[in-house]
Design a protein around this motif. Structure first.
Motif, PDB file in Angstrom:
ATOM      1  N   UNK A  37       0.804  -1.226   0.000  1.00  0.00           N
ATOM      2  CA  UNK A  37       0.000   0.000   0.000  1.00  0.00           C
ATOM      3  C   UNK A  37       0.839   1.279   0.000  1.00  0.00           C
ATOM      4  N   UNK A  38       2.148   1.148   0.193  1.00  0.00           N
ATOM      5  CA  UNK A  38       3.019   2.319   0.145  1.00  0.00           C
ATOM      6  C   UNK A  38       3.093   3.123   1.431  1.00  0.00           C
ATOM      7  N   UNK A  39       2.590   2.602   2.544  1.00  0.00           N
ATOM      8  CA  UNK A  39       2.643   3.318   3.816  1.00  0.00           C
ATOM      9  C   UNK A  39       4.091   3.532   4.233  1.00  0.00           C
ATOM     10  N   UNK A  40       4.447   4.773   4.552  1.00  0.00           N
ATOM     11  CA  UNK A  40       5.793   5.104   4.992  1.00  0.00           C
ATOM     12  C   UNK A  40       5.925   4.732   6.466  1.00  0.00           C
ATOM     13  N   UNK A  41       6.934   3.915   6.795  1.00  0.00           N
ATOM     14  CA  UNK A  41       7.141   3.456   8.168  1.00  0.00           C
ATOM     15  C   UNK A  41       8.046   4.389   8.970  1.00  0.00           C
ATOM     16  N   UNK A  42       8.243   5.609   8.523  1.00  0.00           N
ATOM     17  CA  UNK A  42       9.128   6.520   9.261  1.00  0.00           C
ATOM     18  C   UNK A  42       8.531   6.909  10.619  1.00  0.00           C
ATOM     19  N   UNK A  43       7.230   6.754  10.789  1.00  0.00           N
ATOM     20  CA  UNK A  43       6.590   7.045  12.075  1.00  0.00           C
ATOM     21  C   UNK A  43       6.963   6.001  13.138  1.00  0.00           C
ATOM     22  N   UNK A  44       7.360   4.820  12.704  1.00  0.00           N
ATOM     23  CA  UNK A  44       7.508   3.670  13.596  1.00  0.00           C
ATOM     24  C   UNK A  44       8.734   3.801  14.498  1.00  0.00           C
ATOM     25  N   UNK A  45       8.476   3.992  15.775  1.00  0.00           N
ATOM     26  CA  UNK A  45       9.550   4.023  16.767  1.00  0.00           C
ATOM     27  C   UNK A  45       8.999   3.451  18.060  1.00  0.00           C
ATOM     28  N   UNK A  46       9.344   2.203  18.322  1.00  0.00           N
ATOM     29  CA  UNK A  46       8.850   1.548  19.529  1.00  0.00           C
ATOM     30  C   UNK A  46       9.717   1.865  20.740  1.00  0.00           C
ATOM     31  N   UNK A  47      10.913   2.391  20.507  1.00  0.00           N
ATOM     32  CA  UNK A  47      11.803   2.720  21.623  1.00  0.00           C
ATOM     33  C   UNK A  47      12.203   1.481  22.409  1.00  0.00           C
ATOM     34  N   UNK A  48      12.197   1.610  23.723  1.00  0.00           N
ATOM     35  CA  UNK A  48      12.580   0.512  24.602  1.00  0.00           C
ATOM     36  C   UNK A  48      11.384  -0.305  25.079  1.00  0.00           C
TER      37      UNK A  48
END
Length: 128
Positions: A44-55
């Motif tokens: 679908x082309x969703x940009x995963x730059x938002x993804x930050x799960x951290x610790x």
């Protein structure tokens, strides 16, 4: 992240996270490696730059798997009293296998929940 719901029907974030699938379409891959998040969904082309799960995933894994392994080791020690080398032989490989498998699952779930709830960094309100 304001997409048309008619094009992208809702995806269960828990199921998509456990499978390692895209949180928007539920079909593309979320991970490009074992724990490395891809750049975007190939479907679908969703940009995963938002993804930050951290610790977060590491904390949950430490607490959950630590509780299980320490509880089992304590039970074995109280019940049978084996030598120390038996504990090392049993619990170190078990802890490694459980931690590595659980880390990917929990990271996937946290990233899909982050997308579903539109979680982002906290921002201070700007005075007007």
């Amino acid at each position: 992240m304001n997409e048309d719901k008619a094009i992208w029907p809702p995806v269960d974030p828990i199921q998509a996270g456990l499978k390692g699938c895209c949180p928007r379409c539920g079909e593309g891959r979320l991970f490009s490696g074992f724990l490395t998040v891809g750049k975007r969904c190939y479907n679908c082309g969703l940009d995963y730059s938002y993804a930050d799960a951290g610790d977060g995933p590491a904390v949950f894994v430490i607490l959950i798997i630590g509780f299980i392994v320490v509880g089992l080791a304590l039970w074995l020690e109280v019940t049978f009293g084996p030598p120390l080398w038996v504990h090392f032989l049993l619990w170190v490989p078990l802890a490694l296998v459980l931690c590595l498998s659980a880390l990917r699952l929990i990271k996937g779930v946290l990233l899909t929940l982050q997308y579903r709830n539109k979680a982002a960094e906290g921002r201070l309100d700007q005075p007007r």
